[in-house]
Design a protein around this motif. Sequence first.
Motif, PDB file in Angstrom:
ATOM      1  N   LEU A  52       0.855  -1.186   0.000  1.00  0.00           N
ATOM      2  CA  LEU A  52       0.000   0.000   0.000  1.00  0.00           C
ATOM      3  C   LEU A  52       0.885   1.228   0.000  1.00  0.00           C
ATOM      4  O   LEU A  52       1.788   1.358   0.828  1.00  0.00           O
ATOM      5  N   THR A  79      -1.323  -1.340  -4.266  1.00  0.00           N
ATOM      6  CA  THR A  79      -2.430  -0.389  -4.156  1.00  0.00           C
ATOM      7  C   THR A  79      -1.853   0.981  -3.822  1.00  0.00           C
ATOM      8  O   THR A  79      -1.037   1.103  -2.904  1.00  0.00           O
ATOM      9  N   TYR A 138     -10.676   7.258   3.617  1.00  0.00           N
ATOM     10  CA  TYR A 138     -10.764   6.033   2.829  1.00  0.00           C
ATOM     11  C   TYR A 138     -11.067   4.827   3.711  1.00  0.00           C
ATOM     12  O   TYR A 138     -10.513   4.688   4.804  1.00  0.00           O
ATOM     13  N   PHE A 140     -10.556   1.019   3.923  1.00  0.00           N
ATOM     14  CA  PHE A 140      -9.689   0.012   3.304  1.00  0.00           C
ATOM     15  C   PHE A 140     -10.420  -1.309   3.121  1.00  0.00           C
ATOM     16  O   PHE A 140     -10.979  -1.847   4.084  1.00  0.00           O
ATOM     17  N   THR A 143      -6.106  -6.030   3.504  1.00  0.00           N
ATOM     18  CA  THR A 143      -4.963  -5.868   4.393  1.00  0.00           C
ATOM     19  C   THR A 143      -3.681  -5.920   3.566  1.00  0.00           C
ATOM     20  O   THR A 143      -3.681  -6.371   2.416  1.00  0.00           O
ATOM     21  N   TYR A 144      -2.584  -5.487   4.183  1.00  0.00           N
ATOM     22  CA  TYR A 144      -1.341  -5.287   3.430  1.00  0.00           C
ATOM     23  C   TYR A 144      -0.158  -5.833   4.213  1.00  0.00           C
ATOM     24  O   TYR A 144      -0.243  -6.079   5.417  1.00  0.00           O
ATOM     25  N   GLN A 172      -4.642  -2.393   9.453  1.00  0.00           N
ATOM     26  CA  GLN A 172      -4.704  -2.910   8.082  1.00  0.00           C
ATOM     27  C   GLN A 172      -3.489  -3.728   7.692  1.00  0.00           C
ATOM     28  O   GLN A 172      -3.468  -4.347   6.631  1.00  0.00           O
TER      29      GLN A 172
END
Length: 219
Positions: A52, A79, A138, A140, A143-144, A172
Amino acid sequence: MQIEQTADGSQTLFVPELNEHYHSVKGALTESEHIFIQMGLKHSSVEAPHVLEIGFGTGLNAFLTLLTADTDQRNIHYTTLERYPVTPALIEQLTYPELICPERKDDFQALHQAAWNTDVQLTPYFTLHKVETDFTSYTFPATYDVIYFDAFAPEKQPEMWTQSLFDTLCQQLNPQGILTTYCAKGAVRRMLQAAGFTVERLPGPPGGKREILRATKHL
């Protein structure tokens, strides 16, 4: 917005309204490669990481990540959030591909021409998902494993550097996920720690900032 040369020969953008540059004037390419690729992406052991990026900007971080994905043959889903996309006219004037990897100029252009709000597979190892949005509001959807926190400086955009937003980013991240940022201010470090991160102060890029931060989620 104006294009300016930085100390390592690469370019950055200058925003007169904020009196702020998109990258370090001491070396845009050197900064991005050190903070986000070497200290961030390459520090993650995840086989196929979800990355991200907060602040797509010139696309430099994304371009370096795409090249790294292909070189390492490592599948990366990328992303990136951007509220104010850079105009195509300015993008045409940026010379990152010529400086970094001339034969991949088409891939740099493809990053900027890719449709928003959908997955676009640009290479066998790199999938891009651009979102034109305000990071502060935002929601989300995923997850990252790695976060590039590349917002404008806290004194320029204080709303991007708040405890609640760092709390959200920690939530996240997957376990062992990492966040890197160029900003090593004590207030930022303390907010990251309060969010649940273990925070390291690391040497900054050659010729650039003295320190940067890497935050790891150990839960």
